[in-house]
Design an enzyme around this catalytic site. Structure first.
Site, PDB file in Angstrom:
ATOM      1  N   HIS A  27       0.814  -1.208   0.000  1.00 20.16           N
ATOM      2  CA  HIS A  27       0.000   0.000   0.000  1.00 20.16           C
ATOM      3  C   HIS A  27       0.853   1.265   0.000  1.00 20.16           C
ATOM      4  CE1 HIS A  27      -2.766  -2.799   2.475  1.00 20.16           C
ATOM      5  NE2 HIS A  27      -2.999  -2.969   1.190  1.00 20.16           N
ATOM      6  N   LYS A  72       5.797   6.626   7.415  1.00 17.93           N
ATOM      7  CA  LYS A  72       5.288   5.779   8.492  1.00 17.93           C
ATOM      8  C   LYS A  72       6.415   5.378   9.433  1.00 17.93           C
ATOM      9  CE  LYS A  72       2.080   3.577   5.270  1.00 17.93           C
ATOM     10  NZ  LYS A  72       1.719   2.327   4.602  1.00 17.93           N
ATOM     11  N   ASP A  83      -6.120  -6.448  -1.922  1.00 18.12           N
ATOM     12  CA  ASP A  83      -4.691  -6.684  -2.101  1.00 18.12           C
ATOM     13  C   ASP A  83      -4.418  -7.677  -3.228  1.00 18.12           C
ATOM     14  OD1 ASP A  83      -4.249  -4.897  -0.061  1.00 18.12           O
ATOM     15  OD2 ASP A  83      -3.603  -6.383   1.389  1.00 18.12           O
TER      16      ASP A  83
END
Length: 176
Positions: A62, A72, A168
């Site tokens: 992602h 992140k 996914d």
């Protein structure tokens, strides 16, 4: 904290510098000044948790499209995962390269994933929990992904038959 640069430009493993005694240990997991000194983001605007019931669950790969600047900081707070970063920045020296790192409740390692990377993980244990700190707000219209098994990347996942979501499993093959 101990900052260990990864092979991908701008990505870093953040390891604890433990202060131990007979009771256990104490360690800092974030310090604005230390992150800044290593060229990492110092502001996180959102936190998320992913809990995964079964070993072999794969989430990813992602990312958020521009203009998002989503970086992140990822840590495994229960169980263990194989965490994968994929550099999708066309101007990067490590463009289209990936690196995998085991994160676990035992090793207490976190990964800093810069903006412009795709990210995913596969659980190595039942009951794995992953804690994310995000540098940009989630924007559903900018959410995207690339296939976990795309031959363009040849990511070596540890468990050959993953448990996937429909989303996914349906990402298209990568086209630059």
């Amino acid at each position: 904290m101990l900052f260990r640069p990864l092979s991908l430009a701008g990505a870093c493993a953040v390891e604890l510098e433990r202060r131990e005694d007979p009771r256990g240990f104490f360690a800092r997991t974030f310090c604005q000044d230390e992150f800044a000194a290593h060229g990492l983001a110092t502001s996180f605007v959102q936190c998320n948790v992913s809990w995964n019931a079964r070993r072999g669950t794969l989430r990813g790969m992602h990312f958020q499209k521009a203009p998002s600047r989503e970086g992140k900081l990822v840590r495994c707070t229960s169980g263990a995962i194989w965490d994968v970063l994929l550099d999708l920045r066309p101007d990067s020296a490590t463009y289209l390269r990936w690196e995998g790192v085991e994160l676990s409740v035992e090793n207490h390692t976190a990964l800093y994933i810069p903006p412009g990377f795709a990210h995913g993980f596969q659980t190595l244990t039942d009951g794995a929990e992953v804690f994310y700190q995000m540098t940009d707000m989630y924007a559903p219209a900018l959410a995207d992904g690339v296939r976990w098994d795309d031959p363009a990347f040849a990511i070596a996942w540890p468990i050959p038959e993953p448990i996937l979501s429909e989303r996914d499993a349906s990402y298209p093959l990568f086209t630059p």
